[in-house]
Design an enzyme around this catalytic site. Structure first.
Site, PDB file in Angstrom:
ATOM      1  N   GLU B  53      -0.988 -63.492   1.733  1.00 17.40           N
ATOM      2  CA  GLU B  53       0.111 -64.107   2.475  1.00 17.40           C
ATOM      3  C   GLU B  53       1.001 -64.960   1.580  1.00 17.40           C
ATOM      4  OE1 GLU B  53      -3.010 -63.989   3.502  1.00 17.40           O
ATOM      5  OE2 GLU B  53      -3.068 -63.240   5.554  1.00 17.40           O
ATOM      6  N   PHE B 115     -11.987 -68.943  16.806  1.00 18.04           N
ATOM      7  CA  PHE B 115     -12.007 -68.117  15.593  1.00 18.04           C
ATOM      8  C   PHE B 115     -10.597 -67.995  15.021  1.00 18.04           C
ATOM      9  CE2 PHE B 115     -11.715 -63.819  13.650  1.00 18.04           C
ATOM     10  CZ  PHE B 115     -12.490 -64.091  12.539  1.00 18.04           C
ATOM     11  N   GLN B 116     -10.477 -68.248  13.740  1.00 22.44           N
ATOM     12  CA  GLN B 116      -9.203 -68.217  13.013  1.00 22.44           C
ATOM     13  C   GLN B 116      -8.151 -69.121  13.642  1.00 22.44           C
ATOM     14  OE1 GLN B 116      -8.175 -64.034  12.182  1.00 22.44           O
ATOM     15  NE2 GLN B 116      -9.333 -64.219  10.278  1.00 22.44           N
ATOM     16  N   LYS B 165      -1.219 -65.727  20.822  1.00 22.30           N
ATOM     17  CA  LYS B 165      -1.329 -64.296  21.115  1.00 22.30           C
ATOM     18  C   LYS B 165      -0.917 -63.979  22.552  1.00 22.30           C
ATOM     19  CE  LYS B 165      -4.382 -60.407  20.182  1.00 22.30           C
ATOM     20  NZ  LYS B 165      -5.722 -59.982  19.751  1.00 22.30           N
ATOM     21  N   MET B 483       2.221 -74.128 -21.270  1.00 21.12           N
ATOM     22  CA  MET B 483       2.794 -75.461 -21.086  1.00 21.12           C
ATOM     23  C   MET B 483       1.673 -76.512 -21.046  1.00 21.12           C
ATOM     24  SD  MET B 483       5.708 -76.835 -21.139  1.00 21.12           S
ATOM     25  CE  MET B 483       7.131 -75.974 -20.489  1.00 21.12           C
TER      26      MET B 483
END
Lengths: 174, 587
Positions: B53, B115-116, B165, B483
């Site tokens: 993502e 969940f999630q 949802k 760096m």
């Protein structure tokens, strides 16, 4: 880097009024802005002021250098649900009030003395038992501080304060 | 009139189409299945499946930066949205317009540690310009249009729309974008006319002026950049650009002093330090630009144009603030300059340019050429030589290679340079290149990378392979997080703590495993041929350019120092100041 706060500038206290949409999370945005950017909150009050338009007013008392105060106002102003930001300290005179509920538990001479002090401060008794009073006091923050300090030796056990509600004097509105 | 009713998922898709969206970058999951089903059933919007993502957000950033349009991301709830957080903050700091749609557990499960489940609006609040949790499908269409409006106007930025949802499934009304008016959000456009007039008078009276411009001009659009170019040429004044501003003014124009700041040019930084009038447009005086603010441009009167009022007087106090869109204000400045028939002080300006030319003559970017080992600067110079006459878009990762790219790869026009400046996100460049390539399928898109940054999102090779995107990843492989290594050499007694890139993959084999092309080049003499082959080879190409591991990036303003205290490379001159104890505590 060096930040502007390290410059030697006087720290000022400002009361800022913010008109916001009364939507979920709006207080979180304001508080998160202050904590995330390291600004101070001395006092914060929030309540819906226009039910029809679903607008809330947030009054914030904050401290900082003039540059930081300007930053705070600009940062508040760019939050999407914010309608207006006004600095009540720098934009003309304003009225500031706070309410406190002060519980004192004592008997005998100390109990009588607490009533006498309350009378001087024009505090009202809003609850009473044989050993306790709850005083209600309204005024400027300094007046409340003084009252609470005087109650400390007289049996003070609990304080609840609302924080500052403020409004500009005269005909202007937020 | 009967309002059209449809499912929440269909409302989202219709709003995307109406907002002109063509591509969505995302990754499916349980909480966005209704949205993915709606995507399956239509042909207007193309979904690009990234492999993480974070990469979806960077790809959308690349797409947005190279087109001026809003980039769109679609992720699932919980880990989907938390993975997107780095990209969102990257877009916030670099003012990239994005709309990120995230799935959420059904409203009745919010707050139950389902969940999630993640508090996505809570987590992304400080990482976005604004965010929404849509609990009522009746409001969904309005929120979608509002999200795009907020993302692209004012100072652009990322907006999250969190979609439970059950809201994606429920039926609700569709409204058109023009039916939505925001209650409080009013982005500024026009600058104050009196302030602009005052600014133009100050500009005309300057003896040692400099324009200092940034990403705000690029964000305002190509017309703003063209107006800036006209204004700068009308004055004859020098101009420097920030990392994000690169491309806002032609890089090969003699009035351009190069990038300023920590790794900016000697002439740009000294012009900033010595100027009497600074015209800052769409730049935010961040610490990488200013160095020590206490000693920043001590003799300057500063004009600051910015669409974001909070960027004005934040780090540096300015004399003439102008809140407004860069393009609008520049156009007004130009009109005032012409109307007033302003003429710069020719004698003073000639003196100022003579001074600047002596600084320029130090050739601060010079490096020791080598026939034995590829110098990273040389590699970028050769890439530039090969690609400059094509329609080329450059993205970078973060680190030394990024600064060398900014110094050595000249950009002539805006929207062709994509780099992570504010957040400095390693892993940005490769997925950003994927987004750019999708927007510009026939252009050459090259990501100038370091081997360490590349490994942070190298799973996206699969995305490039799947969609046959011919991105060219030009990896300057010095075997170090360069760096970090440079700072450890300069500040920490050459104790290279954990900065060595151990166990690097064999790049050709890695490319081969994904079905793309990989190559290695380690001799300066072979570099041009390798670059030519990289450009000519169809499909994605990874080039492992083995460069000098010890090369440092100069000039460098050490932390805590001012613009007139630069470290220069060995070829150029003295090593300059050392870092103070106080400076070591700074970033």
């Amino acid at each position: 880097m060096q930040t502007v706060t390290t410059q030697t500038e006087a720290i000022e206290t400002h009361t800022i009024a913010v008109l916001v949409d009364n939507e979920a999370g709006v207080l979180g945005r304001v508080i998160g802005l202050f904590s995330g950017r390291g600004y101070n909150i001395e006092s914060l009050t929030v309540s819906e002021v226009d039910h029809h338009e679903r607008l809330s007013r947030i009054n914030i008392v904050t401290t900082g250098t003039p540059m930081v105060i300007e930053q705070i106002k600009a940062q508040l102003g760019r939050l999407v649900p914010v309608h207006r930001v006004r600095d009540l300290t720098s934009e003309g005179p304003s009225v500031q009030r706070e309410l406190a509920l002060v519980k004192v538990v004592s008997t005998g001479e100390r109990r009588v003395e607490s009533l006498r002090v309350a009378d001087i401060f024009r505090a009202r008794v809003v609850d009473s038992t044989n050993e306790s009073f709850v005083f209600e006091i309204v005024g400027k923050t300094g007046k409340l501080d003084a009252f609470i300090r005087l109650m400390e030796p007289l049996g003070l056990i609990d304080v609840s304060r609302t924080g500052v509600a403020a409004i500009a004097r005269g005909t202007d509105s937020l | 009139m009967m309002q059209e009713r449809m499912s929440g998922a269909e409302i989202v898709l219709k709003a995307l189409v109406d907002q002109g969206v063509e591509v969505v970058f995302g990754y499916p999951g349980g909480a966005v299945l209704p949205l993915y089903d709606a995507i399956f059933k239509q042909n207007h919007i193309r979904h690009i499946l990234t492999r993480h993502e974070q990469a979806a957000v960077h790809a959308a950033e690349g797409y947005a930066r190279s087109t001026g349009k809003v980039g769109v991301v679609l992720v699932t709830s919980g880990p989907g949205s938390t993975n997107a957080v780095t990209g969102l903050l990257d877009a916030l700091l670099d003012s990239v317009p994005l709309v990120c749609l995230s799935g959420q557990v059904p409203t009745q499960l919010i707050g139950t540690d389902a969940f999630q489940e993640a508090d996505t609006t809570g987590i992304t609040r400080p990482c976005t310009k604004h965010n929404y949790l849509v609990k009522d499908v009746e409001l969904l269409a309005g929120v979608m249009h509002e999200a795009f409006y907020v993302a692209r106007t004012g100072r652009p930025g990322p907006v999250v729309v969190d979609l439970p949802k059950n809201v994606q499934v429920a039926e609700g009304p569709y409204v058109q974008a023009h039916q939505v008016k925001h209650k409080s959000y009013r982005p500024p456009v026009k600058g104050d006319a009196a302030a602009i007039e005052k600014a133009v008078d100050l500009i005309a009276s300057a003896k040692r002026p400099v324009f200092y411009c940034g990403g705000g001009v690029v964000n305002s659009g190509p017309a703003a950049c063209a107006a800036l170019t006209e204004l700068v040429r009308a004055t004859g004044y020098p101009i420097t650009l920030t990392l994000q501003g690169i491309g806002a003014f032609p890089g090969s124009d003699p009035q351009f002093l190069g990038m300023l700041g920590m790794h900016g040019t000697y002439e740009a930084n000294l012009a900033m330090h010595g100027c009497d009038v600074m015209v800052a447009i769409g730049a935010r005086f961040d610490d990488r630009v200013t160095g020590n603010v206490a000693g920043f441009a001590p003799g300057a009167e500063i004009i600051h144009v910015d669409v974001d009022a909070a960027s004005i007087n934040k780090n540096v106090r300015v004399d003439i603030p102008i809140i407004g869109d860069a393009g609008s204000v520049i156009a007004d400045m130009l009109a005032a300059w012409k109307a007033k028939k302003c003429k710069p002080d020719g004698e003073a300006l000639a003196r100022w340019w003579r001074q600047i030319e002596t600084w320029r003559a130090r050739k601060c970017l010079a490096y020791a050429p080598s026939e034995a080992v590829i110098k990273p600067q040389f590699a970028i110079e050769r890439l530039y030589a090969a690609a400059k006459d094509r329609d080329t878009y450059i993205t970078t990762e973060v680190g030394q290679h990024q600064m060398w790219a900014a110094q050595f790869y000249r950009q002539e026009e805006p929207l062709h340079w994509m780099t992570s400046g504010g957040l400095g996100t390693m892993g940005y460049g490769f997925p950003a290149a994927i987004g750019v390539q999708l927007a510009h399928p026939d252009s050459l898109v090259a990501c100038i990378a370091g081997e360490a940054s590349f490994m942070m999102n190298m799973q996206e090779i699969a995305t490039a392979a799947q969609y046959r995107l011919p991105v060219k990843v030009f990896i300057l492989n010095n075997g170090y997080m360069g760096m970090v290594r440079q700072w450890q050499e300069l500040l920490h007694g050459s104790r290279y703590s954990e900065s060595h890139s151990e166990a690097l993959p064999d790049i050709p084999k890695l490319a081969d495993a994904f079905g793309i092309t990989g190559m290695v080049v380690d001799r300066p003499a072979d570099l041009d041929a390798a670059i030519a082959r990289m450009i000519e080879t169809p499909g994605a190409v990874l080039v492992d350019v083995r460069v000098d591991p010890a090369e440092n990036c100069f000039p460098m303003i050490p932390s805590g120092a001012t613009h007139d205290n630069m470290l220069l490379g060995e070829l150029v001159g003295s090593r300059g100041p050392t870092v103070t104890e106080a400076g070591k505590g700074l970033v």
